[in-house]
Design a protein around this motif. Sequence first.
Motif, mmCIF file in Angstrom:
data_model
loop_
_atom_site.group_PDB
_atom_site.id
_atom_site.type_symbol
_atom_site.label_atom_id
_atom_site.label_comp_id
_atom_site.label_asym_id
_atom_site.label_seq_id
_atom_site.Cartn_x
_atom_site.Cartn_y
_atom_site.Cartn_z
ATOM 1 N N UNK A 29 0.719 -1.250 0.062
ATOM 2 C CA UNK A 29 0.000 -0.064 -0.004
ATOM 3 C C UNK A 29 0.823 1.221 -0.014
ATOM 4 N N UNK A 30 2.096 1.133 0.308
ATOM 5 C CA UNK A 30 2.987 2.405 0.518
ATOM 6 C C UNK A 30 3.725 2.514 -0.718
ATOM 7 N N UNK A 31 3.736 1.500 -1.598
ATOM 8 C CA UNK A 31 4.491 1.520 -2.992
ATOM 9 C C UNK A 31 3.707 0.947 -4.041
ATOM 10 N N UNK A 32 4.439 1.266 -5.278
ATOM 11 C CA UNK A 32 3.916 0.562 -6.330
ATOM 12 C C UNK A 32 4.064 -0.945 -6.391
ATOM 13 N N UNK A 33 3.135 -1.607 -6.435
ATOM 14 C CA UNK A 33 3.050 -3.305 -6.592
ATOM 15 C C UNK A 33 2.172 -3.508 -7.511
ATOM 16 N N UNK A 34 2.900 -4.019 -8.663
ATOM 17 C CA UNK A 34 2.131 -4.543 -9.999
ATOM 18 C C UNK A 34 0.667 -5.167 -9.568
ATOM 19 N N UNK A 35 -0.386 -4.859 -10.249
ATOM 20 C CA UNK A 35 -1.427 -5.793 -9.827
ATOM 21 C C UNK A 35 -1.498 -7.112 -10.093
#
Length: 54
Positions: A29-35
């Motif tokens: 939630x704090x960074x970009x994690x690919x869907x």
Amino acid sequence: MPAEGMLPFERVHLERLLLAADVILELSGEGPLNDVLEAELREFRERVQLALLR
């Protein structure tokens, strides 16, 4: 072999994997994690939980 069919050290390793998946998903939630990666990780987490329930 224990009645649940899993050796104690196997259960510990699965619990560690479950914890690691939880931490990664929580921090995503704090960074970009690919869907796609997030979906795969959630599916992996569900499989580990299922293995622990057996």
